[in-house]
Design a protein around this motif. Structure first.
Motif, PDB file in Angstrom:
ATOM      1  N   ASP A  83      31.082  90.715  -3.971  1.00  0.00           N
ATOM      2  CA  ASP A  83      29.661  90.626  -3.639  1.00  0.00           C
ATOM      3  C   ASP A  83      29.296  89.154  -3.456  1.00  0.00           C
ATOM      4  N   ARG A  84      28.925  88.792  -2.247  1.00  0.00           N
ATOM      5  CA  ARG A  84      28.709  87.381  -1.977  1.00  0.00           C
ATOM      6  C   ARG A  84      27.236  86.995  -1.856  1.00  0.00           C
ATOM      7  N   ARG A  85      26.315  87.892  -2.276  1.00  0.00           N
ATOM      8  CA  ARG A  85      24.905  87.498  -2.260  1.00  0.00           C
ATOM      9  C   ARG A  85      24.673  86.455  -3.342  1.00  0.00           C
ATOM     10  N   GLU A  86      23.884  85.475  -3.017  1.00  0.00           N
ATOM     11  CA  GLU A  86      23.678  84.391  -3.972  1.00  0.00           C
ATOM     12  C   GLU A  86      22.492  84.673  -4.867  1.00  0.00           C
ATOM     13  N   ASN A  87      22.617  84.223  -6.103  1.00  0.00           N
ATOM     14  CA  ASN A  87      21.512  84.350  -7.038  1.00  0.00           C
ATOM     15  C   ASN A  87      21.082  82.963  -7.490  1.00  0.00           C
ATOM     16  N   LEU A  88      20.872  82.093  -6.507  1.00  0.00           N
ATOM     17  CA  LEU A  88      20.543  80.704  -6.812  1.00  0.00           C
ATOM     18  C   LEU A  88      19.216  80.365  -6.129  1.00  0.00           C
ATOM     19  N   PRO A  89      18.092  80.511  -6.811  1.00  0.00           N
ATOM     20  CA  PRO A  89      16.797  80.340  -6.143  1.00  0.00           C
ATOM     21  C   PRO A  89      16.490  78.894  -5.755  1.00  0.00           C
ATOM     22  N   VAL A  90      16.657  77.940  -6.699  1.00  0.00           N
ATOM     23  CA  VAL A  90      16.186  76.590  -6.404  1.00  0.00           C
ATOM     24  C   VAL A  90      17.321  75.598  -6.185  1.00  0.00           C
ATOM     25  N   GLN A  91      18.550  76.033  -6.453  1.00  0.00           N
ATOM     26  CA  GLN A  91      19.632  75.049  -6.504  1.00  0.00           C
ATOM     27  C   GLN A  91      19.884  74.368  -5.165  1.00  0.00           C
ATOM     28  N   ARG A  92      19.764  75.136  -4.059  1.00  0.00           N
ATOM     29  CA  ARG A  92      20.095  74.545  -2.768  1.00  0.00           C
ATOM     30  C   ARG A  92      19.161  73.404  -2.383  1.00  0.00           C
ATOM     31  N   PRO A  93      17.828  73.635  -2.398  1.00  0.00           N
ATOM     32  CA  PRO A  93      16.937  72.513  -2.095  1.00  0.00           C
ATOM     33  C   PRO A  93      17.107  71.365  -3.084  1.00  0.00           C
ATOM     34  N   LEU A  94      17.338  71.714  -4.355  1.00  0.00           N
ATOM     35  CA  LEU A  94      17.532  70.698  -5.374  1.00  0.00           C
ATOM     36  C   LEU A  94      18.749  69.822  -5.036  1.00  0.00           C
ATOM     37  N   ALA A  95      19.828  70.481  -4.639  1.00  0.00           N
ATOM     38  CA  ALA A  95      21.043  69.739  -4.297  1.00  0.00           C
ATOM     39  C   ALA A  95      20.779  68.810  -3.122  1.00  0.00           C
ATOM     40  N   LEU A  96      20.059  69.308  -2.128  1.00  0.00           N
ATOM     41  CA  LEU A  96      19.752  68.470  -0.965  1.00  0.00           C
ATOM     42  C   LEU A  96      18.960  67.237  -1.387  1.00  0.00           C
ATOM     43  N   GLY A  97      17.926  67.480  -2.228  1.00  0.00           N
ATOM     44  CA  GLY A  97      17.105  66.366  -2.702  1.00  0.00           C
ATOM     45  C   GLY A  97      17.942  65.341  -3.441  1.00  0.00           C
ATOM     46  N   LEU A  98      18.845  65.834  -4.326  1.00  0.00           N
ATOM     47  CA  LEU A  98      19.698  64.925  -5.084  1.00  0.00           C
ATOM     48  C   LEU A  98      20.626  64.145  -4.168  1.00  0.00           C
ATOM     49  N   LEU A  99      21.102  64.821  -3.121  1.00  0.00           N
ATOM     50  CA  LEU A  99      21.994  64.152  -2.171  1.00  0.00           C
ATOM     51  C   LEU A  99      21.270  62.988  -1.511  1.00  0.00           C
ATOM     52  N   VAL A 100      20.004  63.232  -1.086  1.00  0.00           N
ATOM     53  CA  VAL A 100      19.212  62.167  -0.460  1.00  0.00           C
ATOM     54  C   VAL A 100      19.041  61.017  -1.446  1.00  0.00           C
ATOM     55  N   LEU A 101      18.701  61.364  -2.692  1.00  0.00           N
ATOM     56  CA  LEU A 101      18.522  60.340  -3.725  1.00  0.00           C
ATOM     57  C   LEU A 101      19.794  59.513  -3.909  1.00  0.00           C
ATOM     58  N   PHE A 102      20.922  60.225  -3.965  1.00  0.00           N
ATOM     59  CA  PHE A 102      22.205  59.562  -4.188  1.00  0.00           C
ATOM     60  C   PHE A 102      22.514  58.607  -3.041  1.00  0.00           C
ATOM     61  N   GLY A 103      22.281  59.096  -1.802  1.00  0.00           N
ATOM     62  CA  GLY A 103      22.516  58.238  -0.637  1.00  0.00           C
ATOM     63  C   GLY A 103      21.659  56.990  -0.703  1.00  0.00           C
ATOM     64  N   ALA A 104      20.384  57.174  -1.046  1.00  0.00           N
ATOM     65  CA  ALA A 104      19.485  56.033  -1.147  1.00  0.00           C
ATOM     66  C   ALA A 104      19.988  55.070  -2.218  1.00  0.00           C
ATOM     67  N   GLY A 105      20.447  55.646  -3.359  1.00  0.00           N
ATOM     68  CA  GLY A 105      20.970  54.816  -4.440  1.00  0.00           C
ATOM     69  C   GLY A 105      22.147  53.982  -3.991  1.00  0.00           C
ATOM     70  N   VAL A 106      23.053  54.608  -3.240  1.00  0.00           N
ATOM     71  CA  VAL A 106      24.229  53.881  -2.754  1.00  0.00           C
ATOM     72  C   VAL A 106      23.794  52.757  -1.833  1.00  0.00           C
ATOM     73  N   LEU A 107      22.859  53.065  -0.932  1.00  0.00           N
ATOM     74  CA  LEU A 107      22.405  52.044   0.018  1.00  0.00           C
ATOM     75  C   LEU A 107      21.764  50.869  -0.711  1.00  0.00           C
ATOM     76  N   VAL A 108      20.945  51.181  -1.729  1.00  0.00           N
ATOM     77  CA  VAL A 108      20.282  50.111  -2.471  1.00  0.00           C
ATOM     78  C   VAL A 108      21.306  49.291  -3.247  1.00  0.00           C
ATOM     79  N   ALA A 109      22.210  50.017  -3.939  1.00  0.00           N
ATOM     80  CA  ALA A 109      23.189  49.319  -4.775  1.00  0.00           C
ATOM     81  C   ALA A 109      24.078  48.424  -3.933  1.00  0.00           C
ATOM     82  N   GLY A 110      24.353  48.838  -2.687  1.00  0.00           N
ATOM     83  CA  GLY A 110      25.229  48.061  -1.829  1.00  0.00           C
ATOM     84  C   GLY A 110      24.656  46.708  -1.470  1.00  0.00           C
ATOM     85  N   ARG A 111      23.345  46.533  -1.620  1.00  0.00           N
ATOM     86  CA  ARG A 111      22.723  45.270  -1.220  1.00  0.00           C
ATOM     87  C   ARG A 111      22.810  44.209  -2.312  1.00  0.00           C
TER      88      ARG A 111
END
Lengths: 183, 370
Positions: A83-111
């Motif tokens: 059964d491959r139906r997902e039972n993850l209500p908020v995790q996907r948007p949350l992961a996307l948001g965290l990914l954006v945050l992480f990318g921003a963090g890397v960009l800032v830290a690189g400077r």
């Protein structure tokens, strides 16, 4: 130069393995993807001069832990029509948001300029010998305590398994549990 | 001559030559091994064995190999194709890699550069060997699973449990070797070594009187434990439950044919050769042996000769076991591994550690500690 090429190849392999672990439909492929990642990380250890850690990584994770995973997957049986139906209500948007945050963090830290420590130990002293004398002289107490903790955990696993079954039967499961103790 | 010197001064050239040489050597060794095994087992069972191709049937293996190469490779319909195709390769790679760290002869010099007779001298060689042999299980497991049929799957599941169990015993049996190496090397227990070439060097000299300083004279129990675990690790009889033909048809390689089957077969013999070579290196002085005062142009052959003689003697032990002992039952196998070998290895390790400590620092009541 060689190091850079190796880093690129095995970095990609590690990422590919990680993605496979999450996305594969079949658990066996997930396990193999995880193994690929672990193996690539071992290559990074070698290129950083930590050969002992690399060897232990392969022996413990790729050798013992992943074999146990595969064993369990096979014993449970790979159900292809899962059964491959997902039972993850908020995790996907949350992961996307965290990914954006992480990318921003890397960009800032690189400077910023990074503080780098002394060049790490390379060659024969940086590996087994140094680690051994540190572990068995300076850190002997934490080391022994960790060993004790692991033994308690293993014994506890076996005991729990026996109590739950009610009857001490001593089949394969007890032995598989003890496998955790070996590494 | 100067061309040769310049060529060998190049690291890449030397490495390439060594890898190709090691590869060829292993293949020839396996061809001989299969023939020897068939001949010996035949002898023990009062048969003649292969005697048609070449002198005493020596070319039988070559003929069989060629036959397998030209046979159709049947791929069953229900296999997981990618893993099914990758499994035979996964069986070969660790087997070849293990041999890369084993020194097979005395290092010599060409011009200015020293050439060691091993592909690479790792300072964690022993751990590397253990790591590679722990990867060898994947080939069996994946082949069993990817075949999509019940007998291979049972073989694969058995292989997982068996190889994990005996890996632990094997690793524990080898720890005293590292202990002894560190006790021998500095006189004081300090800098030990896991480099196989260094371990061979440490076995020079003598144990007592005429007996050579091979580690087996200190560590006979370790050797016995290692050897039993090695037989199980390589899935040889009497521990060949993975491919028990009377229960599982062919075990994990039931669904393989043609050259893919040949690869599994090759890997089994490579593994047998490797664990024997490792035992020779760790316990029987590796390539060390008398060279009878031969002139230098021929004396370099002697270490190679001793190494291969010792290795083949151990391989003979494998074959002898196979021809003599019946296969264990599955629960007996697990009992032997977990309830006998591992506790024994642990007790022996502690005993040996105590003895080593006494020999190095004296007994605690002699107040030598300071």
């Amino acid at each position: 130069m060689v190091e850079l090429v190796l880093f690129i190849i095995f970095g990609l392999a590690a990422l590919f393995g990680a993605v496979t672990t999450v996305w594969a439909r079949n658990p066996v492929y997930s396990a193999l993807g995880l193994m690929l990642t672990l193996f690539s990380v071992a290559v990074f250890y070698v290129s950083n001069g930590a050969q002992f850690v690399a060897a232990v990584q392969v022996i413990v994770y790729a050798g013992a832990v992943m074999t146990l995973f595969l064993f369990v997957i096979m014993l449970v049986g790979v159900d292809r029509a899962e059964d491959r139906r997902e039972n993850l209500p908020v995790q996907r948007p949350l992961a996307l948001g965290l990914l954006v945050l992480f990318g921003a963090g890397v960009l800032v830290a690189g400077r910023f300029a990074w503080v780098t420590g002394a060049e790490g130990g390379r060659g024969a002293e940086g590996t087994v010998e140094a680690l051994g004398s540190e572990l068995f002289r300076r850190w002997v107490l934490p080391f022994e305590l960790t060993a004790l903790l692991l033994i308690i955990a293993a014994a506890g696993t076996v005991a729990l398994g026996l109590f739950r079954r009610g009857e001490a039967e001593g089949g394969d499961e007890g032995e598989a549990g003890e496998g955790e103790e070996a590494p | 001559m100067s061309l040769l010197e310049r060529l060998f001064a190049n690291v890449w050239f030397t490495a390439a030559v060594k890898v190709v040489a090691a590869f060829a050597l292993l293949l020839v060794a396996v061809i001989l091994l299969v023939w020897i095994e068939r001949k010996i087992v035949a002898d023990m069972q009062n048969r003649i064995g292969p005697n048609r191709a070449g002198p005493w049937g020596m070319l039988q293996t070559v003929a069989d190999g060629l036959k397998l190469l030209f046979k159709e490779s049947v791929v069953p319909r229900k296999v997981e194709l990618g893993i099914y195709l990758a499994a035979p390769i996964a069986a070969m790679v660790p087997a070849f890699l293990i041999f890369m760290v084993i020194p097979i002869g005395r290092p010599f010099t060409i011009g200015e550069t020293a050439v060691t007779l091993q592909v690479t001298d790792l300072n964690i060689a022993l751990l590397f060997v253990l790591a590679m042999s722990s990867l060898a299980v994947y080939a069996v497991v994946l082949a069993g699973w990817a075949s999509g049929s019940k007998y291979p799957l049972l073989g694969g599941v058995r292989a997982t449990a068996q190889m994990i169990s005996y890996e632990a015993a094997m690793g524990l049996a080898l720890v005293p070797v590292v202990l002894l190496a560190s006790a021998q090397s500095a006189g004081d227990v300090g800098l030990g070594t896991m480099s196989l070439s260094r371990i061979v060097e440490l076995q020079q000299g003598s144990f007592r009187w005429m007996i050579p300083g091979w580690f087996v004279f200190w560590l006979a129990p370790s050797f016995v434990l290692y050897f039993i675990a090695a037989v199980a690790e390589t899935n040889r009889a009497p521990f060949d439950l993975v491919e028990a033909e009377s229960e599982l048809v062919g075990g994990y390689h039931t669904e393989y044919s043609g050259f893919r089957f040949a690869l599994f077969y090759l890997a089994e013999y490579l593994n047998m050769f490797n664990v024997s070579a490792l035992a020779v290196t760790l316990f029987f002085g590796g390539w060390l042996g008398p060279d009878f005062g031969l002139p230098p142009w021929i004396a370099w052959v002697m270490p190679l000769f001793w190494f291969f003689l010792k290795t083949f003697l151990l391989v003979f032990l494998f074959i002898w076991l196979r021809a003599t002992l019946p296969r264990l039952r599955y629960d007996q196998l697990m009992d032997l591994g977990w309830k006998r070998l591992i506790p024994l290895a642990l007790v022996w390790l502690m005993l040996f550690a105590l003895v080593t400590a006494f020999r190095t620092w004296g007994a605690p009541w002699t107040e030598a500690l300071g």
